[in-house]
Design an enzyme around this catalytic site. Structure first.
Site, PDB file in Angstrom:
ATOM      1  N   HIS A 186      55.527  83.472  -0.140  1.00  0.00           N
ATOM      2  CA  HIS A 186      54.410  83.396   0.813  1.00  0.00           C
ATOM      3  C   HIS A 186      53.838  84.800   1.048  1.00  0.00           C
ATOM      4  O   HIS A 186      54.556  85.702   1.496  1.00  0.00           O
ATOM      5  CB  HIS A 186      54.883  82.805   2.143  1.00  0.00           C
ATOM      6  CG  HIS A 186      55.133  81.328   2.051  1.00  0.00           C
ATOM      7  ND1 HIS A 186      56.097  80.686   2.779  1.00  0.00           N
ATOM      8  CD2 HIS A 186      54.506  80.371   1.297  1.00  0.00           C
ATOM      9  CE1 HIS A 186      56.067  79.385   2.485  1.00  0.00           C
ATOM     10  NE2 HIS A 186      55.117  79.176   1.593  1.00  0.00           N
ATOM     11  N   GLU A 189      54.265  87.184   4.298  1.00  0.00           N
ATOM     12  CA  GLU A 189      55.593  87.469   4.838  1.00  0.00           C
ATOM     13  C   GLU A 189      56.121  88.799   4.284  1.00  0.00           C
ATOM     14  O   GLU A 189      57.146  88.871   3.591  1.00  0.00           O
ATOM     15  CB  GLU A 189      56.516  86.274   4.538  1.00  0.00           C
ATOM     16  CG  GLU A 189      56.008  85.023   5.246  1.00  0.00           C
ATOM     17  CD  GLU A 189      56.631  83.712   4.783  1.00  0.00           C
ATOM     18  OE1 GLU A 189      57.650  83.761   4.072  1.00  0.00           O
ATOM     19  OE2 GLU A 189      56.084  82.642   5.121  1.00  0.00           O
ATOM     20  N   HIS A 322      62.260  84.436   3.229  1.00  0.00           N
ATOM     21  CA  HIS A 322      60.974  84.213   3.911  1.00  0.00           C
ATOM     22  C   HIS A 322      61.026  84.866   5.289  1.00  0.00           C
ATOM     23  O   HIS A 322      62.052  85.387   5.710  1.00  0.00           O
ATOM     24  CB  HIS A 322      60.732  82.707   4.117  1.00  0.00           C
ATOM     25  CG  HIS A 322      60.379  81.969   2.859  1.00  0.00           C
ATOM     26  ND1 HIS A 322      59.118  81.478   2.618  1.00  0.00           N
ATOM     27  CD2 HIS A 322      61.122  81.643   1.771  1.00  0.00           C
ATOM     28  CE1 HIS A 322      59.108  80.877   1.436  1.00  0.00           C
ATOM     29  NE2 HIS A 322      60.313  80.967   0.901  1.00  0.00           N
ATOM     30  N   GLU A 400      64.910  82.889   6.957  1.00  0.00           N
ATOM     31  CA  GLU A 400      63.704  83.230   7.718  1.00  0.00           C
ATOM     32  C   GLU A 400      64.056  84.507   8.462  1.00  0.00           C
ATOM     33  O   GLU A 400      64.832  84.492   9.420  1.00  0.00           O
ATOM     34  CB  GLU A 400      63.306  82.112   8.696  1.00  0.00           C
ATOM     35  CG  GLU A 400      62.929  80.797   8.029  1.00  0.00           C
ATOM     36  CD  GLU A 400      61.524  80.785   7.430  1.00  0.00           C
ATOM     37  OE1 GLU A 400      60.852  81.832   7.407  1.00  0.00           O
ATOM     38  OE2 GLU A 400      61.112  79.697   6.983  1.00  0.00           O
TER      39      GLU A 400
HETATM   40  O1  0X9 Z   1      57.596  76.019   5.533  1.00  0.00           O
HETATM   41  C1  0X9 Z   1      58.122  76.764   4.708  1.00  0.00           C
HETATM   42  O2  0X9 Z   1      57.765  76.855   3.539  1.00  0.00           O
HETATM   43  C2  0X9 Z   1      59.269  77.669   5.187  1.00  0.00           C
HETATM   44  N1  0X9 Z   1      58.885  78.339   6.409  1.00  0.00           N
HETATM   45  S1  0X9 Z   1      57.726  79.507   6.343  1.00  0.00           S
HETATM   46  O3  0X9 Z   1      57.377  79.882   7.682  1.00  0.00           O
HETATM   47  N2  0X9 Z   1      58.340  80.798   5.650  1.00  0.00           N
HETATM   48  O4  0X9 Z   1      56.615  79.024   5.594  1.00  0.00           O
HETATM   49  C3  0X9 Z   1      60.504  76.836   5.429  1.00  0.00           C
HETATM   50  C4  0X9 Z   1      60.969  76.089   4.228  1.00  0.00           C
HETATM   51  C5  0X9 Z   1      62.197  75.258   4.480  1.00  0.00           C
HETATM   52  N3  0X9 Z   1      62.592  74.497   3.326  1.00  0.00           N
HETATM   53  C6  0X9 Z   1      62.045  73.309   2.983  1.00  0.00           C
HETATM   54  N4  0X9 Z   1      61.278  72.652   3.786  1.00  0.00           N
HETATM   55  N5  0X9 Z   1      62.366  72.815   1.809  1.00  0.00           N
HETATM   56 ZN    ZN Z   2      57.572  81.485   3.892  1.00  0.00          ZN
END
Ligand code: 0X9
Ligand code: ZN
Length: 446
Positions: A186, A189, A322, A400
């Site tokens: 992302h 980040e 992330h 995170e």
């Molecule tokens: O939403 C996401 O992609 C992740 N959080 S972020 O704020 N960095 O965008 C969390 C991903 C968790 N994993 C899955 N949902 N597979």
């Molecule tokens: Zn992310």
């Protein structure tokens, strides 16, 4: 000021996040477009009301919904923040960023800040946020300085805009185990690219016998810049682009839409691609792409981990770095109804990493929990693919990182402390992966 009304489904805590179809980010052409917007942390009376409240609000973006702590970080206008403060179901509202446009500018290198180059001390790299070119140069320099233990791979594939995705490999034995660390899927980040670079440097420079022997036996593979086009865009504005610091996706054009980009954390073939928590709208920040693994960036990583690495090593564990929230997330992300067969083992490793961080010089607290339980369901995530496919149901995590609260813009002074605690977690992870792998090998040969 343009504020979107975001249509949201009123769903249970483990259903898709509301509001993720926001396309404001798709229309931003300058960081000034964030002027006057606030980031607020909302606390809710109960987890059940979260989606209902957010569904009725005029939100510009939803940065984080955390069901366990009953909080959400959202981007809103000042007037909407005032309204939300008195909304039924909201028990607290704290402004974490008073003016997002101003905060964005304040947390970027100023005109007097010096670029890093190979003639400068390695440690100086972490004094400031660094561009794509500086990040690549630093990574390459690390392997030049530590040729016995580090190999720089200039390209494992190219991005949608034709940039090289580079990788580093360190240590390990032929036919031995390996772990994988990835960051910057992302674009916005930023902290995690610095974090993974910090980890790489500390591992290579360490003369601690326990770390040296861990690296000898366990191959470490790194892709610190998984989304180079998105990262480059997030540095705008510059001569060649307007740019947007809050950009999340890659920069691949979408057929039949003027909106650019696929969310590289919704594009993986985890067996549930395009399921809940991923959007079919190319303008959305969580757009899953036209097909599973449609993106050159996800495919390059797939080739590295599924075709190339298995020729020499067995991947036993992986971390996709992330931000934000100080969380260590375990699979699955696509559902909260089913748990991985080795869920207890994975959580034990997650808890071990959290403990290593607590015992590190920063003494920070990271929470451990299922990705879908804590943040809501999202299909097509890299972590689920790493778990199911790349590690063959081994150990896969999403970190995170910092900050706990606030969001994607943070001062450069956070880079070193985040690196310190993440390095502690990485060393513990490596040692534990090795220990578990050796035990399995021993059990299999008895
Ligand atoms: O939403 C996401 O992609 C992740 N959080 S972020 O704020 N960095 O965008 C969390 C991903 C968790 N994993 C899955 N949902 N597979
Ligand atoms: Zn992310």
């Amino acid at each position: 000021m343009q504020v979107l009304v975001i249509a949201a489904l009123v769903v249970g805590a483990t259903e898709a996040l509301p509001g993720t179809d926001s396309d404001y980010n798709a229309r931003v052409t300058s960081n000034d477009d964030w002027n006057g917007f606030q980031v607020v942390a909302l606390t809710f009376e109960s987890a059940d009301v979260i989606n209902g409240v957010l569904g009725k609000a005029n939100l510009t973006d939803i940065w984080r919904v955390d069901h366990e702590s009953r909080t959400a970080h959202v981007v809103v206008s000042a007037s909407e923040a005032r309204r939300l403060r008195n909304s039924p179901g909201v028990s607290g509202l704290a402004v974490t960023i008073a003016d997002l446009g101003a905060a964005t500018k304040a947390t970027m290198p100023g005109p007097d800040s010096k670029k890093w180059d190979a003639s400068r001390p390695m440690a100086e790299f972490f004094e400031e946020w660094r561009t794509l070119e500086e990040i690549e140069l630093f990574s390459e320099t690390l392997c030049v300085l530590h040729p016995a233990r580090c190999t720089f791979i200039p390209s494992i594939g190219t991005s949608a805009e034709g940039r090289n995705i580079f990788a580093l490999q360190m240590g390990g034995q032929p036919d031995g185990p390996a772990v994988y660390h990835q960051s910057l899927l992302h674009a916005r980040e930023w902290i995690v690219a610095s974090t993974v670079l910090y980890i790489m440097k500390e591992l290579l420079e360490s003369d601690e016998p326990a770390v040296v022997s861990m690296l000898d036996d366990l191959k470490h593979v790194f892709v610190p810049m998984a989304n180079p086009d998105g990262y480059h865009w997030s540095w705008g504005p510059a001569e060649d682009r307007p740019g947007n610091r809050m950009w999340r996706k890659n920069r691949n054009p979408n057929d039949g839409s003027s909106c650019i980009g696929t969310d590289l954390n919704r594009n993986w073939e985890d067996g549930h691609w395009s399921g809940p928590g991923a959007s079919s709208n190319p303008c959305a920040d969580t757009y899953h792409g036209p097909a599973a693994m449609s993106e050159p960036e996800t495919r390059a990583i797939e080739r590295l981990l599924m075709d190339e690495l298995p020729q020499t090593n067995t991947l036993v564990g992986a971390i996709d770095w992330h931000s934000f929230g100080k969380l260590i997330l375990t699979p699955y992300g696509w559902t909260a109804q089913t748990l991985p067969p080795n869920d207890a083992e994975i959580r034990a490793v997650g808890n071990g990493m959290a403990q290593a961080i607590l015992e590190s010089p920063t003494e920070e607290i990271y929470r451990v929990g299922g990705a879908a339980e804590l943040l809501g369901v999202a299909a097509g995530g890299c972590d689920d693919w790493l778990y199911t496919n790349a590690t063959n149901e081994g150990y896969a995590f999403t970190f995170e990182s910092r900050p706990r609260s606030g969001g994607f813009v943070l001062p450069a002074s956070e880079i070193v402390p985040t690196g310190v605690e993440s390095y502690a977690a990485t060393v513990w992870f490596g040692q534990e992966m090795l220990r578990r792998h050796n035990e399995e090998v021993k059990a299999a040969t008895l």
